[in-house]
Design a protein around this motif. Structure first.
Motif, PDB file in Angstrom:
ATOM      1  N   TYR A 194       0.815  -1.219  -0.097  1.00 10.81           N
ATOM      2  CA  TYR A 194      -0.045   0.045   0.050  1.00 10.81           C
ATOM      3  C   TYR A 194       0.738   1.183   0.001  1.00 10.81           C
ATOM      4  O   TYR A 194       2.258   1.117   0.266  1.00 10.81           O
ATOM      5  CB  TYR A 194      -0.939   0.105   1.189  1.00 10.81           C
ATOM      6  N   SER A 195       0.375   2.449  -0.412  1.00 10.84           N
ATOM      7  CA  SER A 195       1.140   3.619  -0.276  1.00 10.84           C
ATOM      8  C   SER A 195      -0.013   4.754   0.096  1.00 10.84           C
ATOM      9  O   SER A 195      -0.975   4.619  -0.199  1.00 10.84           O
ATOM     10  CB  SER A 195       1.550   3.674  -1.669  1.00 10.84           C
ATOM     11  N   TYR A 196       0.724   5.853   0.508  1.00  8.49           N
ATOM     12  CA  TYR A 196      -0.044   7.098   0.993  1.00  8.49           C
ATOM     13  C   TYR A 196       0.695   8.206   0.619  1.00  8.49           C
ATOM     14  O   TYR A 196       2.056   8.071   0.769  1.00  8.49           O
ATOM     15  CB  TYR A 196      -0.817   7.194   2.327  1.00  8.49           C
ATOM     16  N   ARG A 197       0.171   9.196   0.223  1.00  8.03           N
ATOM     17  CA  ARG A 197       0.731  10.476   0.081  1.00  8.03           C
ATOM     18  C   ARG A 197       0.216  11.389   1.012  1.00  8.03           C
ATOM     19  O   ARG A 197      -0.926  11.720   1.228  1.00  8.03           O
ATOM     20  CB  ARG A 197       0.746  11.162  -1.512  1.00  8.03           C
ATOM     21  N   TRP A 248      -9.114  -0.608   1.379  1.00  8.39           N
ATOM     22  CA  TRP A 248      -7.946   0.076   1.120  1.00  8.39           C
ATOM     23  C   TRP A 248      -7.684  -0.635  -0.446  1.00  8.39           C
ATOM     24  O   TRP A 248      -7.791  -1.752  -0.755  1.00  8.39           O
ATOM     25  CB  TRP A 248      -6.679  -0.248   1.865  1.00  8.39           C
ATOM     26  N   SER A 249      -6.962   0.316  -1.415  1.00 10.65           N
ATOM     27  CA  SER A 249      -6.630  -0.269  -2.577  1.00 10.65           C
ATOM     28  C   SER A 249      -5.235  -0.338  -2.642  1.00 10.65           C
ATOM     29  O   SER A 249      -4.308   0.454  -1.961  1.00 10.65           O
ATOM     30  CB  SER A 249      -6.904   0.898  -3.709  1.00 10.65           C
ATOM     31  N   SER A 250      -4.622  -1.528  -3.178  1.00 13.13           N
ATOM     32  CA  SER A 250      -3.280  -1.887  -2.911  1.00 13.13           C
ATOM     33  C   SER A 250      -2.674  -1.206  -4.266  1.00 13.13           C
ATOM     34  O   SER A 250      -3.175  -0.694  -5.329  1.00 13.13           O
ATOM     35  CB  SER A 250      -3.090  -3.491  -3.137  1.00 13.13           C
ATOM     36  N   VAL A 251      -1.380  -1.190  -4.010  1.00  9.94           N
ATOM     37  CA  VAL A 251      -0.637  -0.582  -5.278  1.00  9.94           C
ATOM     38  C   VAL A 251      -0.660  -1.419  -6.467  1.00  9.94           C
ATOM     39  O   VAL A 251      -0.794  -1.019  -7.614  1.00  9.94           O
ATOM     40  CB  VAL A 251       0.870  -0.475  -5.068  1.00  9.94           C
ATOM     41  N   LYS A 302       0.438   2.385 -13.215  1.00 11.15           N
ATOM     42  CA  LYS A 302       0.465   3.501 -12.172  1.00 11.15           C
ATOM     43  C   LYS A 302       0.666   3.519 -10.925  1.00 11.15           C
ATOM     44  O   LYS A 302       0.536   2.192 -10.340  1.00 11.15           O
ATOM     45  CB  LYS A 302      -0.875   4.260 -12.652  1.00 11.15           C
ATOM     46  N   ILE A 303       0.746   4.472 -10.092  1.00  8.87           N
ATOM     47  CA  ILE A 303       0.927   4.188  -8.709  1.00  8.87           C
ATOM     48  C   ILE A 303      -0.682   4.549  -8.140  1.00  8.87           C
ATOM     49  O   ILE A 303      -1.466   5.734  -8.306  1.00  8.87           O
ATOM     50  CB  ILE A 303       1.829   5.272  -8.113  1.00  8.87           C
ATOM     51  N   THR A 304      -1.004   3.747  -7.010  1.00 12.72           N
ATOM     52  CA  THR A 304      -2.120   3.789  -6.551  1.00 12.72           C
ATOM     53  C   THR A 304      -1.955   4.513  -4.765  1.00 12.72           C
ATOM     54  O   THR A 304      -1.145   3.733  -4.374  1.00 12.72           O
ATOM     55  CB  THR A 304      -3.226   2.455  -6.462  1.00 12.72           C
ATOM     56  N   PHE A 305      -2.616   5.191  -4.322  1.00 11.43           N
ATOM     57  CA  PHE A 305      -1.898   5.700  -2.949  1.00 11.43           C
ATOM     58  C   PHE A 305      -3.468   6.463  -2.531  1.00 11.43           C
ATOM     59  O   PHE A 305      -4.311   6.976  -2.990  1.00 11.43           O
ATOM     60  CB  PHE A 305      -0.998   6.874  -3.065  1.00 11.43           C
ATOM     61  N   LEU A 306      -3.313   6.596  -0.865  1.00 12.40           N
ATOM     62  CA  LEU A 306      -4.383   7.201  -0.350  1.00 12.40           C
ATOM     63  C   LEU A 306      -3.734   8.683  -0.157  1.00 12.40           C
ATOM     64  O   LEU A 306      -2.707   8.887   0.464  1.00 12.40           O
ATOM     65  CB  LEU A 306      -4.381   6.749   1.130  1.00 12.40           C
TER      66      LEU A 306
END
Length: 569
Positions: free
Chosen positions: A437-440, A512-515, A521-525
Motif C-alpha cells: 500500500y501507499s499514501y501521500r 484500502w486499494s493496493s498498489v 500507475k501508482i495507487t495511493f491514499l
C-alpha cells in the motif's frame, strides 16, 4: 501477599486519587534480569510505562569499534531503566544541540533501546499480548537518536513502541569492502535490536509475532533495507517505510573503499594494509574520528561519505546485491508493506538557498555545475551540463531561480525521495505476494509547529507537506513544539494513528486499494485532511519517473563518486 508498606502506599494513593502505578515504579523481569521503569503520560493524559536506556548489545568500543555488534549478556541486580540513553557519537548539529560548542555529540557506548507500553502482562486479564511498533530513527544515517521521536501520541492506543540507537556515520558505516570491514554495522545494530525484541518483548506485554517495523527518511530506508536483508528474516511481520528508500540516491554509499582509505589517510593512518589501517582507526579517540569526518566534509552536516553499502558475499552480509536486483530476483522478506512520501519532500532542503542571496546567485550562475552535484549523479562535465539543462527545462522553464522556489523544491523532492519511493512500492507490488500500500501526505500544518519549517517563515513560501511531516502527527519529536499546544492538529494525529493502526491490525486492509490494483500507475491514499472522508484513494502516473529514467543516471554502486551530498535529516 503485599507488604504492609505496600498496602499503606496504595491506600494513600487511593485517597489522593492516584493509581498504584503512579506511586510504585513498574518492574519487568526477563531472562537478562529485572528492570525498573517509570510512569509517563500521553498527550491525552493516559498513563503508560517507560523503560529507557535498556542495553541490547555490548558496548562497541576498543577492539569492538568497526565490528558487528554482539548481544548483551545478563546483568546482576535491578537495572535502572528510567534514564534517556546517550545518543551514538556523531557530528554536532544545530537541530539536536543548538548551543553545543563541541564538534561532536554522544558517546560510543550507545547501543540502548526504549520500550513504552500501556499495559504490562499482569494487567492483561485475557493474557492477550499487544502489537509492537519498532521505530527506526532518521537522520541521514549520520545524526539522531531513538529518543528524539517519542511515544506521547501513539501510546494513547493499545500498542507497544520500541525505539533505539544504532551506530551512525563513520562509526556505523565505514567499509573497506573486504571481510575485515565489510560495512553496514549500523544496519546490523538494527537487526540485533529486532532480535532483542523477538526474545524479550513478551515480558513487556508485546507479541513477538506481531511486530511492525517503521521509520522515516533514513529510518524509512532502513525499514526497506530490512525487507531486503536475509539476516532480518522472521524478525517482523509488517513494514512501514516513510519518506525514504534504498532506491533514493542518497541511501547507498558510492565507492566506499576509496572513501574509507581517504579518511584513514586524513587521520594519519597507514592505508596499504587493512589490518594496520583498522588498528590505527581503533586507537584514535572517538572525538578525533568524528572531527576528521567534519574536516573531510568541510563541516557540512549534509555531506554524507558513510552510508549503507553492498557488501562482499559472506555469511554475515546484510545485503550483497544492489537493492533493485534483490527486489527483481524476489530476494526479500515478503511482508505487507506501506510506503509513503510527502507532497513537498524537497522544501526543507532546497529553501536554504533562498535564505542567502549570494548562495541563490551562485546556484543561478553555476547551474550546470551545482545541479549535477546536488542531484547526486556522476557523469562527465559535458554530459552533466546537458542533464542540468534538461532538469532546468522540466522544472523552471524560462523562469529565473529567484522566482521558482516551489519548482526548485519539487526538483529536489522528486529526485531525492519521491521517484525512488514510488519505484520501490511499484517493484514490490509487482514481485511480492503480500499486499503493498501507499499514501501521500499533503496536509500542511502551521510552520510554528515544526522548527525545521519555521526558518523559512519570512520567505512567504507556499508549498505542501515537508519531508517526513506525517510522522509529526504520530510522534512527539525534539524539533516539534508540543502538539497539545495546537488543538487544531489533534484531529490529524487521530487520523494518522488510525491509518497506521488499521494497517497493523488487518491483512489485507479492508477498504484500502493496493498498489498492485493500479499498475503500472501508482495507487495511493491522499492524506490531506484530518477528516477521513476527505482523504481519497487515487491512481495516477508516477511523479517524474519517466523523466528521471530517461536521463540514464548511474545507479549508486561502488563504481561512482567518492562522496555523497544529501540534505536529509
Amino acid at each position: 501477599m503485599p507488604s504492609l508498606l505496600h498496602a499503606a502506599l496504595l491506600a494513600c494513593a487511593a485517597i489522593a486519587g492516584l493509581t498504584s502505578a503512579e506511586v510504585l515504579q513498574p518492574q519487568v523481569t526477563t531472562s537478562l534480569g529485572t528492570l525498573v521503569g517509570s510512569v509517563q503520560q500521553t498527550v491525552k493524559g493516559r498513563n503508560f510505562y517507560a523503560f529507557q536506556g535498556v542495553p541490547y548489545a555490548k558496548p562497541p568500543v576498543g577492539k569492538h569499534r568497526f565490528k558487528q555488534s554482539v548481544p548483551i549478556g545478563p546483568w546482576t541486580g535491578v537495572y535502572n531503566a528510567t534514564r534517556v540513553p546517550n545518543m551514538c557519537i556523531q557530528e554536532s548539529n544545530p537541530i539536536f544541540a543548538p548551543h553545543n560548542p563541541l564538534d561532536s555529540l554522544g558517546v560510543e557506548d550507545c547501543l540502548y533501546l526504549n520500550v513504552f507500553t500501556p499495559k504490562l502482562p499482569s494487567e492483561q486479564a485475557d493474557g492477550k499480548l499487544l502489537d509492537v511498533i519498532v521505530y527506526i530513527h532518521g537522520g541521514a544515517f549520520k545524526v539522531g537518536a531513538g529518543n528524539i521521536w517519542g511515544p506521547l501520541i501513539l501510546l494513547d492506543r493499545d500498542v507497544i513502541l520500541v525505539t533505539f540507537n544504532y551506530r551512525l556515520g563513520v562509526m556505523g558505516f565505514l567499509s573497506l569492502e573486504d571481510n575485515l570491514v565489510p560495512g553496514n554495522n549500523g544496519l546490523k545494530d538494527q537487526t540485533l535490536a529486532l532480535q532483542w525484541v523477538q526474545k524479550y518483548i513478551s515480558s513487556f506485554g508485546g507479541d513477538p509475532t506481531k511486530v511492525t517495523i517503521a521509520g522515516m527518511s533514513a529510518g524509512g530506508a532502513s525499514v526497506h533495507y530490512h525487507m531486503l536483508s536475509p539476516s532480518s528474516a522472521g524478525l517482523f511481520k509488517k513494514a512501514i517505510s516513510n519518506s525514504g528508500s534504498p532506491l533514493n540516491p542518497w541511501a547507498i554509499t558510492k565507492n566506499p573503499r576509496a572513501t574509507a582509505l581517504s579518511f584513514a589517510k586524513a587521520l594519519g593512518c597507514p592505508i596499504n594494509d587493512t589490518l594496520l589501517t583498522l588498528r590505527c582507526l581503533r586507537e584514535r579517540p572517538a572525538e578525533h574520528v568524528i572531527g576528521a569526518v567534519a574536516i573531510m566534509t568541510g563541516g557540512d552536516i549534509l555531506t554524507l561519505p558513510f552510508l549503507p553499502v553492498v557488501e562482499p558475499p559472506g555469511p554475515n552480509a546484510f545485503i550483497d546485491e544492489h537493492p533493485i536486483d534483490l527486489i527483481e530476483a524476489k530476494g526479500f522478506n515478503d511482508v505487507p508493506a506501506l510506503f509513503s512520501y510527502c507532497d513537498d519532500e524537497g522544501s526543507i532542503f532546497s529553501l536554504n538557498t533562498y535564505l542567502d542571496e549570494k548562495k541563490l546567485e551562485a546556484v543561478e550562475s553555476n547551474w550546470d555545475v551545482v545541479i549535477p552535484q546536488a542531484n547526486l549523479f556522476d557523469v562527465d562535465p559535458v554530459k552533466g551540463k546537458e542533464i542540468a539543462q534538461q532538469i532546468r527545462k522540466r522544472f523552471l522553464g524560462d523562469k529565473p531561480l529567484k522566482d521558482s522556489a516551489r519548482e526548485y523544491s519539487q526538483m529536489f523532492g522528486e529526485r531525492m525521495f519521491v521517484d525512488g519511493i514510488q519505484k520501490a512500492a511499484i517493484l514490490h507490488a509487482e514481485h511480492q505476494t503480500s499486499p503493498v500500500y501507499s499514501y501521500r501526505f499533503s496536509f500542511v500544518g502551521p510552520t510554528k509547529f515544526n522548527m525545521l519549517e519555521a526558518a523559512f517563515d519570512g520567505l512567504g513560501y507556499k508549498g505542501g507537506a515537508s519531508h517526513g511531516s506525517d510522522n509529526s502527527y504520530l510522534f512527539n519529536a525534539l524539533y516539534l513544539k508540543p502538539i497539545k499546544d495546537f488543538p487544531e492538529l489533534m484531529g490529524m494525529a487521530e487520523t494518522m494513528t488510525d491509518i497506521w493502526m488499521k494497517f497493523i491490525a488487518e491483512d489485507p486492509v479492508s477498504g484500502w486499494s493496493s498498489v498492485k490494483s493500479g499498475l503500472p500507475k501508482i495507487t495511493f491514499l491522499d492524506v490531506k485532511s484530518s477528516n477521513p472522508s476527505e482523504n481519497l484513494w487515487k491512481t495516477e502516473e508516477t511523479v517524474g519517473q519517466q523523466f528521471w529514467d530517461s536521463l540514464n543516471l548511474p545507479q549508486a554502486n561502488s563504481e561512482t563518486t567518492q562522496n555523497d551530498q544529501h540534505s536529509e535529516l
